[in-house]
Design a protein around this motif. Structure first.
Motif, PDB file in Angstrom:
ATOM      1  N   SER A  45     -22.482  12.680 -24.287  1.00 11.57           N
ATOM      2  CA  SER A  45     -21.726  12.418 -25.052  1.00 11.57           C
ATOM      3  C   SER A  45     -21.948  11.419 -26.371  1.00 11.57           C
ATOM      4  O   SER A  45     -22.924  10.789 -26.145  1.00 11.57           O
ATOM      5  CB  SER A  45     -20.666  11.531 -24.185  1.00 11.57           C
ATOM      6  OG  SER A  45     -19.639  11.011 -24.600  1.00 11.57           O
TER       7      SER A  45
ATOM      8  N   GLY B  88     -13.864  10.886 -32.985  1.00  8.88           N
ATOM      9  CA  GLY B  88     -15.182  10.760 -33.187  1.00  8.88           C
ATOM     10  C   GLY B  88     -15.571  10.716 -34.687  1.00  8.88           C
ATOM     11  O   GLY B  88     -16.883  10.654 -34.888  1.00  8.88           O
TER      12      GLY B  88
ATOM     13  N   TRP C 105     -25.059   5.985 -27.731  1.00  9.83           N
ATOM     14  CA  TRP C 105     -24.567   5.024 -28.625  1.00  9.83           C
ATOM     15  C   TRP C 105     -25.628   5.165 -30.034  1.00  9.83           C
ATOM     16  O   TRP C 105     -26.589   4.959 -29.814  1.00  9.83           O
ATOM     17  CB  TRP C 105     -24.179   3.623 -28.390  1.00  9.83           C
ATOM     18  CG  TRP C 105     -23.713   2.826 -29.714  1.00  9.83           C
ATOM     19  CD1 TRP C 105     -22.337   2.762 -30.040  1.00  9.83           C
ATOM     20  CD2 TRP C 105     -24.448   2.112 -30.609  1.00  9.83           C
ATOM     21  NE1 TRP C 105     -22.257   2.001 -31.164  1.00  9.83           N
ATOM     22  CE2 TRP C 105     -23.445   1.722 -31.481  1.00  9.83           C
ATOM     23  CE3 TRP C 105     -25.852   2.284 -30.797  1.00  9.83           C
ATOM     24  CZ2 TRP C 105     -23.930   0.995 -32.629  1.00  9.83           C
ATOM     25  CZ3 TRP C 105     -26.198   1.076 -31.806  1.00  9.83           C
ATOM     26  CH2 TRP C 105     -25.253   0.604 -32.752  1.00  9.83           C
TER      27      TRP C 105
HETATM   28  C1  WTA Z   1     -19.011   5.023 -32.565  1.00  6.11           C
HETATM   29  C2  WTA Z   1     -22.067   8.891 -34.770  1.00  6.11           C
HETATM   30  C3  WTA Z   1     -19.015   4.196 -28.196  1.00  6.11           C
HETATM   31  C4  WTA Z   1     -19.352   3.419 -32.871  1.00  6.11           C
HETATM   32  C5  WTA Z   1     -23.471   9.318 -34.381  1.00  6.11           C
HETATM   33  C6  WTA Z   1     -20.295   3.784 -34.109  1.00  6.11           C
HETATM   34  C7  WTA Z   1     -19.717   5.120 -30.178  1.00  6.11           C
HETATM   35  C8  WTA Z   1     -19.843   4.883 -35.035  1.00  6.11           C
HETATM   36  C9  WTA Z   1     -20.620   5.890 -29.474  1.00  6.11           C
HETATM   37  C10 WTA Z   1     -20.597   5.722 -35.444  1.00  6.11           C
HETATM   38  C11 WTA Z   1     -20.833   5.869 -27.900  1.00  6.11           C
HETATM   39  C12 WTA Z   1     -20.821   6.297 -31.511  1.00  6.11           C
HETATM   40  N1  WTA Z   1     -19.846   4.849 -27.546  1.00  6.11           N
HETATM   41  N2  WTA Z   1     -18.891   4.561 -29.610  1.00  6.11           N
HETATM   42  N3  WTA Z   1     -21.536   6.462 -27.406  1.00  6.11           N
HETATM   43  N4  WTA Z   1     -21.411   6.696 -30.643  1.00  6.11           N
HETATM   44  N5  WTA Z   1     -19.848   5.404 -31.695  1.00  6.11           N
HETATM   45  O1  WTA Z   1     -21.735   7.281 -38.095  1.00  6.11           O
HETATM   46  O2  WTA Z   1     -18.239   2.659 -33.234  1.00  6.11           O
HETATM   47  O3  WTA Z   1     -20.192   9.094 -37.380  1.00  6.11           O
HETATM   48  O4  WTA Z   1     -20.455   2.332 -34.974  1.00  6.11           O
HETATM   49  O5  WTA Z   1     -22.323   8.232 -35.814  1.00  6.11           O
HETATM   50  O6  WTA Z   1     -19.347   5.714 -33.771  1.00  6.11           O
HETATM   51  O7  WTA Z   1     -20.321   6.802 -36.128  1.00  6.11           O
HETATM   52  P1  WTA Z   1     -21.163   7.879 -36.981  1.00  6.11           P
END
Ligand code: WTA
Length: 647
Positions: free
Chosen positions: A384, A523, A412
């Motif tokens: 996820s 997302g 994350w």
């Molecule tokens: C959030 C995506 C909780 C977070 C790879 C981060 C998450 C932002 C998670 C980055 C997770 C991403 N649990 N929050 N597993 N994965 N986030 O740059 O707020 O599109 O700072 O990268 O998504 O989004 P980006």
């Protein structure tokens, strides 16, 4: 009491990393950081091996980040050429079309041939090392060929998600001064054709684009004809006929740029996040192997689009650097029906499925039947990414999709981090639904309060990172000061993630969401400032304020407060027009979900909009508006509450 799912012995047995190994390696990665990364660097083939590992300062007056910086390599050769001696006939990419009857297996040999020829097509269009090339592509194999072809000749790709509008595309072409756009006539999604080439035409007509853009390379992906501009447009297949199959990979310095990827921040226009070659590919390879416990022969599927960082690191670069078989899907989860994801798992015997909570929630709403009608017998690991996964979705994913035998890696990370930083490892980490659990190797997390004081033990605070890792972004393209201001200024000497997190008694991390004005819609990152500036560009709008609110499927929805110009009447028609306007300015992912007409916005006496109050109104949480006495006109709040939109 939180549920805990212990590591399954069968998973640990075959895993690269078990729990004791995790602790031992993590300790070493922090205590002997350079030695750890020196060792990990060996997973990549270097043309000239590195002798220098790391040169980093997070101090804002001396900010610099370099890894493996006297080494040279070619990222494409690492993802393709080096696998040929042993894997020429193994499948590199399984491509599954939008149409369930269409799929293709691309071997490493075929990938090599296609990428070399693509690189020669780029050269035929005058592209050289260091040039920027924008990709606006469907999820077709040519998207991966194009990325790798750029890497092969040292061109810097900037992939723009195909769901962004012509305006958004134009801004990104101008910002990085792209000479070439690669696109397709159409993209196929859910049985519909999306006119990509037409959007590129509209982008080309926008002021400033022609200062840089010289040509548009078009992949033919349908039988429908498209408008053509002889001065600028080139069919890919026509140039392909004229080029050689031989294309040597260019020797690149470890710190030469690999790609730019635009992402939203809390202020201003999107930032061009710049990633470089050596450190990025070491980090993408290591994390893909350990987090997905990848073993040769596994069929690995990441459902993201190559327009996002997840597609870069975990469809293309990480898996291919590891010689894996990576599945690439052109379509959407609900076409032809809601079983599609699981049918794909059965059809291609997928072991690992890595997707986003928003997709899980949307599928969960359709009930268990579309899942249960498939076997999913090959699945052994679920992933996820993109936003916090709510425990209800986690349980459904675990029990229904994974039949309670597949661990879930809740990963994350961020566009800026290049790869996963916090995640369970399947053979090492007991799971807690909703927690991304523990840091990966070399990642030194901390929580700080708003004054920057480090919090110990169980705590809730701003998530920061104390030291660099090879996959970290190096700068904001063309604006190094913005890099410093955004990530290294709030707190001294550390990388500020912009996320809040809680650490529990077992030292597990629970991401609580953004602490800045960045929304996370399905997302996808979206800056409130971007949506606001799109809205105020409309001639009827005087002022706009955008906040997020909890949304069942998207995680967060976009709630907009609009003050109209004097004399303009609010109407349903105008509301629809504003939604269309934002879609045109940014793209469908930025569509406002709710628009409320606001005769006035809550402002401080100095004129600053108090978003905290708007957020509470949007969240239906009127009890916790906090102190409104400092507002210039406290009465506006009553009006906003009385007229709050319902979901
Ligand atoms: C959030 C995506 C909780 C977070 C790879 C981060 C998450 C932002 C998670 C980055 C997770 C991403 N649990 N929050 N597993 N994965 N986030 O740059 O707020 O599109 O700072 O990268 O998504 O989004 P980006």
């Amino acid at each position: 009491m939180t549920d805990i799912y212990p590591v399954k012995p069968a998973v640990a047995e075959k895993a690269h990393i078990t729990e004791p190994q995790y602790f031992e390696m993590y300790k070493r990665s922090v205590e002997d950081n350079e030695a750890f990364w020196a060792e990990q660097g060996k997973r990549i083939d270097w043309i000239k091996p590195y002798s220098k590992i790391k040169d980093v300062s997070f101090q804002k007056d001396d900010l610099h980040i370099r890894w493996y910086y006297d080494g040279t390599l070619n990222v494409c050769a690492n993802c393709v050429d080096r696998h040929l001696p042993e894997k020429a006939n193994d499948t590199a990419i399984i491509w599954e079309g939008d149409d369930p009857n269409v799929s293709q297996h691309i071997s490493y040999q075929a990938l090599f041939d296609n990428v070399c020829r693509f690189a020669n097509v780029l050269k035929a269009r005058g592209i050289q090392k260091g040039d920027r090339v924008t990709l606006y592509m469907p999820m077709i194999p040519e998207a991966a060929y194009a990325m790798l072809a750029c890497a092969r000749i040292g061109a810097i790709h900037s992939v723009v998600f195909g769901g962004f509008s012509a305006e958004a595309l134009a801004g990104r072409i101008i910002d990085c001064k792209s000479k070439l756009v690669i696109t397709a006539d159409f993209s196929n999604r859910g049985g519909k054709q999306i006119p990509l080439k037409q959007n590129v035409d509209a982008a080309s007509a926008i002021k400033g684009v022609s200062d840089y853009l010289e040509s548009v390379l078009v992949i033919k992906n349908s039988d429908t004809s498209v408008a053509w501009n002889d001065a600028q447009d080139y069919w890919y297949h026509e140039i392909l006929e004229t080029v050689d199959t031989d294309c040597p990979a260019v020797e690149m310095d470890a710190e030469d740029p690999l790609f730019i990827l635009y992402t939203s921040g809390s202020t201003g226009k999107p930032k061009g996040v710049l990633h470089t070659s050596g450190g990025y590919i070491v980090y993408a390879s290591m994390t893909h192997q350990y987090v997905f416990d990848y073993h040769p022969g596994d069929i690995y599927w990441c459902t993201a689009d190559v327009g996002w960082v997840t597609g870069h690191s975990y469809i293309v670069y990480g898996p291919l650097a590891n010689g894996a078989t990576t599945l690439m899907f052109e379509g959407v989860p609900n076409y032809p029906d809601h079983s599609r994801f699981w049918q794909i798992c059965d059809k291609h015997k997928v072991q690992t499925c890595y997707t986003a909570p928003t997709a899980i929630r949307a599928l969960m709403r359709e009930g268990d039947e579309p899942v249960k009608s498939t076997s999913r017998e090959t699945l052994s690991l679920l992933g996820s990414v993109g936003e916090p996964i709510n425990p209800e979705a986690w349980h459904w994913y675990y029990e229904v999709v994974g039949d309670s035998h597949c661990p879930i890696v809740d990963t994350w990370w961020q566009t800026e981090t290049g790869g996963i930083l916090i995640s369970p490892l399947p053979g090492a980490t007991p799971l807690k639904p909703g927690s991304a659990t523990r840091p990966l190797f070399g990642i030194q997390l901390a929580l700080v309060d708003s004054d920057g004081n480090e919090l110990q033990g169980e705590a809730d605070g701003n998530l920061i990172i104390k030291d660099s890792w090879p996959g970290q972004m190096r700068t904001v393209y063309g604006d190094h000061q913005r890099f410093i201001d955004t990530y290294f200024s709030a707190f001294d000497g550390v990388y500020t993630t912009g996320d809040g997190a809680r650490r529990d008694k077992d030292d597990y991390y629970w991401i609580t969401g953004r602490v800045d004005d960045v929304l996370n819609i399905s997302g996808h990152r979206m800056g409130t400032a971007e949506v606001e500036s799109a809205l105020v560009a409309h001639h009827d709008v005087a002022e706009a304020a955008v906040v997020g609110y909890p949304h069942d499927i998207k995680g967060q929805g976009i709630y907009v407060f609009v003050t109209l110009n004097v004399g303009v009447e609010a109407s349903d028609a105008l509301e629809k027009e504003l939604v269309q306007w934002v879609r045109k300015e940014i793209g469908p992912i930025a569509s406002p979900d709710l628009i409320q007409w606001a005769p006035g916005l809550p402002k401080t006496r100095s004129g600053k909009i108090m978003r905290r109050i708007l957020r509470k109104i949007a969240e239906n949480d009127f009890e916790n508006l906090g102190d409104t006495s400092t507002l210039a006109e406290p009465a506006v709040v009553d009006d906003l509450i009385a007229n709050r939109k319902n979901r």
